[in-house]
Design an enzyme around this catalytic site. Sequence first.
Site, PDB file in Angstrom:
ATOM      1  N   ARG A  66      11.608 -20.007 -10.006  1.00 47.49           N
ATOM      2  CA  ARG A  66      10.826 -19.220  -9.044  1.00 47.49           C
ATOM      3  C   ARG A  66       9.371 -19.080  -9.478  1.00 47.49           C
ATOM      4  O   ARG A  66       9.065 -18.496 -10.516  1.00 47.49           O
ATOM      5  CB  ARG A  66      11.477 -17.850  -8.792  1.00 47.49           C
ATOM      6  CG  ARG A  66      11.561 -16.918  -9.976  1.00 47.49           C
ATOM      7  CD  ARG A  66      12.434 -15.709  -9.667  1.00 47.49           C
ATOM      8  NE  ARG A  66      13.824 -16.110  -9.591  1.00 47.49           N
ATOM      9  CZ  ARG A  66      14.857 -15.375 -10.027  1.00 47.49           C
ATOM     10  NH1 ARG A  66      14.657 -14.172 -10.525  1.00 47.49           N
ATOM     11  NH2 ARG A  66      16.090 -15.815  -9.938  1.00 47.49           N
TER      12      ARG A  66
ATOM     13  N   SER B  42      15.249 -19.403 -13.879  1.00 52.03           N
ATOM     14  CA  SER B  42      14.925 -19.905 -12.543  1.00 52.03           C
ATOM     15  C   SER B  42      13.589 -20.631 -12.471  1.00 52.03           C
ATOM     16  O   SER B  42      12.712 -20.456 -13.314  1.00 52.03           O
ATOM     17  CB  SER B  42      14.919 -18.702 -11.604  1.00 52.03           C
ATOM     18  OG  SER B  42      13.963 -18.838 -10.601  1.00 52.03           O
TER      19      SER B  42
ATOM     20  N   ARG C 287      24.865 -18.324 -14.749  1.00 51.42           N
ATOM     21  CA  ARG C 287      23.950 -17.374 -15.400  1.00 51.42           C
ATOM     22  C   ARG C 287      24.566 -15.987 -15.473  1.00 51.42           C
ATOM     23  O   ARG C 287      25.235 -15.564 -14.515  1.00 51.42           O
ATOM     24  CB  ARG C 287      22.619 -17.282 -14.633  1.00 51.42           C
ATOM     25  CG  ARG C 287      21.814 -18.520 -14.839  1.00 51.42           C
ATOM     26  CD  ARG C 287      20.414 -18.446 -14.280  1.00 51.42           C
ATOM     27  NE  ARG C 287      19.763 -19.695 -14.653  1.00 51.42           N
ATOM     28  CZ  ARG C 287      18.857 -20.315 -13.935  1.00 51.42           C
ATOM     29  NH1 ARG C 287      18.443 -19.796 -12.807  1.00 51.42           N
ATOM     30  NH2 ARG C 287      18.340 -21.443 -14.364  1.00 51.42           N
TER      31      ARG C 287
ATOM     32  N   ASP D 149      20.223 -21.285   1.911  1.00 54.52           N
ATOM     33  CA  ASP D 149      21.473 -20.940   1.232  1.00 54.52           C
ATOM     34  C   ASP D 149      21.390 -19.688   0.374  1.00 54.52           C
ATOM     35  O   ASP D 149      22.399 -19.111   0.018  1.00 54.52           O
ATOM     36  CB  ASP D 149      21.913 -22.121   0.340  1.00 54.52           C
ATOM     37  CG  ASP D 149      20.824 -22.529  -0.653  1.00 54.52           C
ATOM     38  OD1 ASP D 149      19.723 -21.968  -0.601  1.00 54.52           O
ATOM     39  OD2 ASP D 149      21.063 -23.421  -1.489  1.00 54.52           O
ATOM     40  N   HIS D 150      20.180 -19.255   0.037  1.00 52.46           N
ATOM     41  CA  HIS D 150      20.049 -18.125  -0.897  1.00 52.46           C
ATOM     42  C   HIS D 150      20.037 -16.779  -0.171  1.00 52.46           C
ATOM     43  O   HIS D 150      20.804 -15.890  -0.478  1.00 52.46           O
ATOM     44  CB  HIS D 150      18.754 -18.260  -1.705  1.00 52.46           C
ATOM     45  CG  HIS D 150      18.868 -19.149  -2.901  1.00 52.46           C
ATOM     46  ND1 HIS D 150      19.197 -20.470  -2.815  1.00 52.46           N
ATOM     47  CD2 HIS D 150      18.688 -18.898  -4.225  1.00 52.46           C
ATOM     48  CE1 HIS D 150      19.210 -20.990  -4.043  1.00 52.46           C
ATOM     49  NE2 HIS D 150      18.910 -20.056  -4.911  1.00 52.46           N
TER      50      HIS D 150
ATOM     51  N   ASP E 281      14.258 -25.486  -7.359  1.00 56.76           N
ATOM     52  CA  ASP E 281      15.356 -24.684  -7.870  1.00 56.76           C
ATOM     53  C   ASP E 281      15.759 -25.275  -9.218  1.00 56.76           C
ATOM     54  O   ASP E 281      15.867 -26.500  -9.355  1.00 56.76           O
ATOM     55  CB  ASP E 281      16.544 -24.713  -6.908  1.00 56.76           C
ATOM     56  CG  ASP E 281      17.563 -23.668  -7.304  1.00 56.76           C
ATOM     57  OD1 ASP E 281      17.564 -22.586  -6.697  1.00 56.76           O
ATOM     58  OD2 ASP E 281      18.344 -23.918  -8.243  1.00 56.76           O
TER      59      ASP E 281
HETATM   60  C1  MIC Z   1      18.684 -18.881  -9.616  1.00 57.26           C
HETATM   61  O1  MIC Z   1      19.796 -19.353  -9.793  1.00 57.26           O
HETATM   62  O2  MIC Z   1      18.135 -18.091 -10.406  1.00 57.26           O
HETATM   63  C2  MIC Z   1      17.919 -19.275  -8.364  1.00 57.26           C
HETATM   64  C3  MIC Z   1      17.858 -18.106  -7.468  1.00 57.26           C
HETATM   65  O3  MIC Z   1      18.601 -20.304  -7.694  1.00 57.26           O
HETATM   66  C4  MIC Z   1      16.523 -19.756  -8.797  1.00 57.26           C
HETATM   67  C5  MIC Z   1      15.598 -19.999  -7.696  1.00 57.26           C
HETATM   68  C6  MIC Z   1      14.986 -18.751  -7.129  1.00 57.26           C
HETATM   69  O4  MIC Z   1      14.640 -17.837  -7.876  1.00 57.26           O
HETATM   70  O5  MIC Z   1      14.839 -18.706  -5.908  1.00 57.26           O
HETATM   71  C7  MIC Z   1      16.545 -21.013  -9.670  1.00 57.26           C
HETATM   72  O6  MIC Z   1      17.503 -21.237 -10.364  1.00 57.26           O
HETATM   73  O7  MIC Z   1      15.534 -21.730  -9.731  1.00 57.26           O
HETATM   74 FE1  SF4 Z   2      22.321 -20.491  -5.868  1.00 53.23          FE
HETATM   75 FE2  SF4 Z   2      20.891 -20.487  -8.142  1.00 53.23          FE
HETATM   76 FE3  SF4 Z   2      23.335 -19.426  -8.032  1.00 53.23          FE
HETATM   77 FE4  SF4 Z   2      23.070 -22.017  -7.872  1.00 53.23          FE
HETATM   78  S1  SF4 Z   2      22.533 -20.750  -9.625  1.00 53.23           S
HETATM   79  S2  SF4 Z   2      24.396 -20.764  -6.599  1.00 53.23           S
HETATM   80  S3  SF4 Z   2      21.191 -22.220  -6.712  1.00 53.23           S
HETATM   81  S4  SF4 Z   2      21.530 -18.711  -6.951  1.00 53.23           S
END
Ligand code: MIC
Ligand code: SF4
Length: 646
Positions: free
Chosen positions: A540, A538, A377, A62-63, A117
Amino acid sequence: MNVTEKILSEHFVSGEKTPGAPVAIKIDQTLTQDATGTMAYLEFEALGKEKVETELSVSYIDHNTAQMGPNNMNDHLYLRSVTGRFGIKCSLPGNGICHQVHMERFGKPGKTLLGSDSHTPTGGGLGMLAMGAGGLDVALAMAGKPFTIKWPKVIGVKLTGSLPEWVAAKDVILKLLSILTTKGNVGCVVEYFGPGVASLSVPQRATITNMGAELGVTTSLFPSDDRTKEFLEAQGRGKDFKELLPDMNASYDRVIEIDLSTLEPLAAMSPSPDNIKKISEVEGTKVHQVIIGSCTNSSYRDLTLAAALLRGRRVHPDVSFLVAPGSRQVLQMIDRDGSLSTFITAGARILESACGPCIGQGLSPAEGTVSVRTFNRNFSGRTGTPNDTVFLTSPETAVMAAICGEIVDPRKQDVIKYPKVEEPERYDVDDWLIVPPPRRKPEIFRASTIGRPPENEPLPENIKGEILIKLGDKITTDHIMPAGAFLKFRSNIPKYAEFVFNCFSEEGKPTFAQRALNAKAEGRHGVILAGLSYGQGSSREHAAICPMYLGVKVVMALSFERIHTANLINFGILPLVIGSPEDKEKLEKAESLEIKGLPEQLKKSSAIEVLTDKGEKITLSHALTEREVEIVLAGGIMNLFKKTEQ
Ligand code: MIC
Ligand code: SF4
């Protein structure tokens, strides 16, 4: 007991049930998404297991769906094949955002869910204990290992009353962010209770628990009640329901009361989700872009409400309005009920059901402009534009801004009536894009863009540290490891590592990566110096793997966030806590430092003596458990696993 204690007790494996003490719990379900999942499955492969040992594991794609060049689809094919091989379901691109789909199709009250995630707590809307973690922790959970957390302090949020018109679930979590902020909540769980809970549907609850991630808590959750039953039945999953309520005499470590009836529309303004403004304070702000989407606010309820507001209207000519449905189920349903055509007629740009602009995969705003997004975010640069302003709001507030071309307080007008939107009695269920593991094990798809997880050596006896970077408070994982346009390098650590702390690079000066590699080549150990709440945001693990690859051995900060701390430890980087801002100042004056006899110091006590090149002796501390000390000393959990299990 409260609901948190009930689920924890039912999943208890070992440890001590006192706040702050480590406790190992059984994990029932796992989820991964592609941007963290590829590394997680490479790590799972390295563990040498034949099959996952969880009740359910799902891999979502999905990313990274922009597919500029082959990297993304290489990952997708790897994920599809590797999950098929190990008994994992795979949700294909187009099926939706992991958290939305997991809530719709798989989440079960009372279960534990670990996801690679940080917004995995979305599952808390269904009464699950759902937590975010690094990919390696998820790989270990898939291998049947328990997950260790600190026994939490439970913050009870007592909800009373019900939401007035124009005020949404998003405003509840924004209100809580204004109270608790993004700092200082590590080790807590937020549990909602009280008479106001019943007024919120599961998708509304999920908006609240989703963005609870921004508080920095372990997770957030609601009880499982009649509304939960209603939702599961409407998803054709009535058998997954289990009632889960706090006992009458349940207690909480702290109670915050929110009367839903007194709330008003709010927004979180860049650069932090806790920079909360009342909509009435920011009214009149000119808006250039509005996006409804992300795992926070793109449910069927959110989109039908947005469509109802737009029916018979068009968006303001100066606004670029985008809609990203959270899942294929949502998209199919807004198609059938006519909301999709309302959006199109109103002038919306329809995006696929994926993370898209939330993670900077395109749709960056113009410089210096304002966008209103229903996301969670708004860290600077996350949109792909360094100097824009993002307001995080409810869909209600976002749509009104799209219609008016500026932020408006919808309560002050009577042209547009607040629509009544009900949850459907039956959702359209079509799991065609969720592929179950095939009967015959597939060959794993390998590609040149997918590297192996890098190896690390044990922590040295003596640290000859070079302070590579000196940072302030609230450094997020987006600062450490940028996503957006760089996401495609997630499966190639040497390449991705080039961009560590990219946002702090100055033209004509060596980058963080270059400085780190120089120090490494000359036998010095990389040290990162930071302030409060290091590693927010995140899950990550790349924010630990890439620094590890560059030779970073120690991060010193005034405080750390939970998931990032675990990631640092998992990859053999030692997180050390600086005792006071004065000590931080002393460290800031230094260029290099020494830590002698580190293994012995770590085993002996929580105090660690550091000597700077300016001759200052400073005592830092660590909060590692015995096992975590072992992990760091071994150079990471993989090294330890190889030593003990193979
Ligand atoms: C995000 O919202 O920052 C992400 C991308 O979903 C991350 C995960 C990632 O960095 O792949 C998260 O929230 O953990
Ligand atoms: Fe995707 Fe992270 Fe954004 Fe949620 S907050 S939509 S999991 S990138």
